[in-house]
Design a protein around this motif. Structure first.
Motif, mmCIF file in Angstrom:
data_model
loop_
_atom_site.group_PDB
_atom_site.id
_atom_site.type_symbol
_atom_site.label_atom_id
_atom_site.label_comp_id
_atom_site.label_asym_id
_atom_site.label_seq_id
_atom_site.Cartn_x
_atom_site.Cartn_y
_atom_site.Cartn_z
ATOM 1 N N ASP A 1 19.056 -6.468 3.484
ATOM 2 C CA ASP A 1 17.725 -5.379 3.883
ATOM 3 C C ASP A 1 17.531 -4.132 2.547
ATOM 4 O O ASP A 1 18.335 -3.488 1.618
ATOM 5 C CB ASP A 1 18.042 -4.570 5.535
ATOM 6 C CG ASP A 1 16.897 -3.681 5.615
ATOM 7 O OD1 ASP A 1 15.231 -3.704 5.085
ATOM 8 O OD2 ASP A 1 17.065 -2.679 6.462
ATOM 9 N N SER A 2 16.143 -4.247 2.077
ATOM 10 C CA SER A 2 16.209 -3.375 0.597
ATOM 11 C C SER A 2 15.800 -1.847 1.073
ATOM 12 O O SER A 2 15.221 -1.512 2.460
ATOM 13 C CB SER A 2 14.394 -3.830 0.536
ATOM 14 O OG SER A 2 14.398 -2.773 -1.106
ATOM 15 N N ALA A 3 16.637 -0.821 0.373
ATOM 16 C CA ALA A 3 16.540 0.524 0.595
ATOM 17 C C ALA A 3 15.034 0.506 0.506
ATOM 18 O O ALA A 3 14.621 2.582 0.976
ATOM 19 C CB ALA A 3 17.336 1.199 -0.226
ATOM 20 N N SER A 4 14.057 0.401 -0.646
ATOM 21 C CA SER A 4 12.653 0.367 -0.503
ATOM 22 C C SER A 4 11.756 0.252 -0.291
ATOM 23 O O SER A 4 11.880 -0.941 0.653
ATOM 24 C CB SER A 4 11.990 0.143 -1.939
ATOM 25 O OG SER A 4 11.234 0.373 -2.048
ATOM 26 N N ALA B 1 6.651 -11.564 -3.930
ATOM 27 C CA ALA B 1 7.738 -10.940 -3.302
ATOM 28 C C ALA B 1 7.662 -10.548 -1.241
ATOM 29 O O ALA B 1 6.455 -10.315 -1.115
ATOM 30 C CB ALA B 1 8.269 -9.453 -4.050
ATOM 31 N N GLU B 2 8.627 -10.858 -0.461
ATOM 32 C CA GLU B 2 8.636 -10.785 0.486
ATOM 33 C C GLU B 2 8.962 -10.446 0.976
ATOM 34 O O GLU B 2 9.623 -8.875 -0.015
ATOM 35 C CB GLU B 2 9.472 -11.866 1.407
ATOM 36 C CG GLU B 2 9.411 -13.624 1.472
ATOM 37 C CD GLU B 2 8.070 -13.262 2.433
ATOM 38 O OE1 GLU B 2 7.977 -12.813 3.796
ATOM 39 O OE2 GLU B 2 6.867 -14.007 2.115
ATOM 40 N N THR C 1 1.081 -3.833 0.998
ATOM 41 C CA THR C 1 1.573 -2.451 0.413
ATOM 42 C C THR C 1 1.774 -2.372 -1.216
ATOM 43 O O THR C 1 1.779 -1.761 -1.380
ATOM 44 C CB THR C 1 3.530 -2.511 0.628
ATOM 45 O OG1 THR C 1 3.786 -2.613 2.613
ATOM 46 C CG2 THR C 1 4.388 -1.874 0.516
ATOM 47 N N ARG C 2 1.352 -3.358 -1.879
ATOM 48 C CA ARG C 2 1.520 -3.561 -3.047
ATOM 49 C C ARG C 2 -0.029 -2.945 -3.479
ATOM 50 O O ARG C 2 -0.355 -2.352 -4.846
ATOM 51 C CB ARG C 2 1.788 -4.619 -3.425
ATOM 52 C CG ARG C 2 0.640 -5.961 -3.325
ATOM 53 C CD ARG C 2 0.805 -7.128 -4.353
ATOM 54 N NE ARG C 2 -0.217 -7.928 -3.944
ATOM 55 C CZ ARG C 2 -0.069 -9.156 -3.030
ATOM 56 N NH1 ARG C 2 1.349 -9.369 -2.372
ATOM 57 N NH2 ARG C 2 -0.938 -9.971 -2.940
ATOM 58 N N PHE C 3 -0.495 -2.952 -2.235
ATOM 59 C CA PHE C 3 -2.332 -2.543 -3.076
ATOM 60 C C PHE C 3 -2.194 -0.607 -2.097
ATOM 61 O O PHE C 3 -2.965 0.141 -2.504
ATOM 62 C CB PHE C 3 -3.263 -3.192 -2.406
ATOM 63 C CG PHE C 3 -3.439 -4.592 -2.480
ATOM 64 C CD1 PHE C 3 -4.280 -4.940 -3.860
ATOM 65 C CD2 PHE C 3 -3.505 -5.914 -1.584
ATOM 66 C CE1 PHE C 3 -4.085 -6.184 -4.257
ATOM 67 C CE2 PHE C 3 -3.447 -7.058 -2.001
ATOM 68 C CZ PHE C 3 -3.766 -7.128 -2.776
ATOM 69 N N PHE C 4 -1.647 -0.529 -1.417
ATOM 70 C CA PHE C 4 -1.449 0.979 -1.187
ATOM 71 C C PHE C 4 -0.480 1.712 -1.877
ATOM 72 O O PHE C 4 -0.876 2.994 -1.917
ATOM 73 C CB PHE C 4 -1.025 1.334 0.318
ATOM 74 C CG PHE C 4 -1.698 -0.044 1.592
ATOM 75 C CD1 PHE C 4 -3.016 -0.185 1.229
ATOM 76 C CD2 PHE C 4 -0.902 -0.179 2.036
ATOM 77 C CE1 PHE C 4 -3.905 -0.431 2.022
ATOM 78 C CE2 PHE C 4 -1.813 -0.523 3.406
ATOM 79 C CZ PHE C 4 -3.178 -1.375 3.130
ATOM 80 N N VAL C 5 0.217 1.206 -2.333
ATOM 81 C CA VAL C 5 1.540 2.381 -3.871
ATOM 82 C C VAL C 5 0.916 1.535 -4.901
ATOM 83 O O VAL C 5 1.096 0.627 -5.417
ATOM 84 C CB VAL C 5 2.582 1.738 -3.150
ATOM 85 C CG1 VAL C 5 3.504 2.729 -4.064
ATOM 86 C CG2 VAL C 5 2.986 2.079 -1.300
ATOM 87 N N LYS C 6 1.078 3.326 -5.629
ATOM 88 C CA LYS C 6 1.238 3.092 -6.838
ATOM 89 C C LYS C 6 2.110 2.448 -7.517
ATOM 90 O O LYS C 6 3.284 2.518 -7.572
ATOM 91 C CB LYS C 6 0.724 4.386 -7.775
ATOM 92 C CG LYS C 6 -0.157 5.132 -7.729
ATOM 93 C CD LYS C 6 -1.051 6.501 -7.871
ATOM 94 C CE LYS C 6 -1.958 7.315 -7.510
ATOM 95 N NZ LYS C 6 -2.443 8.039 -7.859
ATOM 96 N N GLN C 7 2.306 1.309 -7.995
ATOM 97 C CA GLN C 7 3.221 0.575 -9.014
ATOM 98 C C GLN C 7 3.424 1.618 -10.833
ATOM 99 O O GLN C 7 2.678 2.524 -10.892
ATOM 100 C CB GLN C 7 2.958 -0.760 -9.548
ATOM 101 C CG GLN C 7 2.674 -1.421 -8.371
ATOM 102 C CD GLN C 7 3.620 -1.673 -7.092
ATOM 103 O OE1 GLN C 7 4.611 -1.391 -7.967
ATOM 104 N NE2 GLN C 7 3.690 -1.620 -6.110
#
Length: 142
Positions: free
Chosen positions: A3-6, A14-15, A129-135
């Protein structure tokens, strides 16, 4: 799978982490509940209430996350607000259209739509999520 902390890091391909999936499941169930809780009202009122609630939650959550970041020093993700708002509007528009179509064939259209909202948010949300969060590249460009 650990389980990732992020809750937000989801590089392309990535899953999503278990935690991310849980967050979206809770959000989907909450939105479905809100949609069903006011079943005696016309569908456009459902849509207006749900959209209003969704539009209020984002700025409040952002402010709370910033306070937490200042207090703990842990770097938290920044959201792409335009993308999040666009997704919310699309979700509510689809729910409104689905209820309008289902209303002609069943007495429980609002329940079916509420379940649909929960399923869509819980199943598709983690992958978006990758579209909602700034990388990192987005932050560096600002």
């Amino acid at each position: 799978m650990p389980d990732s902390a992020s809750t937000t890091s989801n590089p392309r391909g990535a899953e999503p982490s278990r935690r991310t999936r849980r967050v979206y499941l809770i959000i989907g169930l909450a939105l479905g509940f809100v949609w069903t809780a006011h079943s005696a009202e016309p569908p456009w009122e459902h849509a207006a209430r749900t959209l209003g609630l969704m539009l209020v939650i984002l700025p409040v959550a952002t402010r709370l996350l910033r306070r937490r970041q200042e207090r703990t020093g842990v770097q938290l993700p920044e959201l792409r607000h335009v993308n999040v708002f666009a997704a919310k509007i699309a979700l509510v528009a689809a729910a409104l259209g689905a209820e309008w179509l289902l209303d002609k064939s069943t007495d429980h259209a609002d329940r079916f739509v509420a379940m649909g909202i929960a399923v869509v948010v819980a199943s598709i949300g983690p992958h978006l999520t990758r579209f909602f969060v700034k990388q990192e590249a987005d932050r560096a460009a600002v």
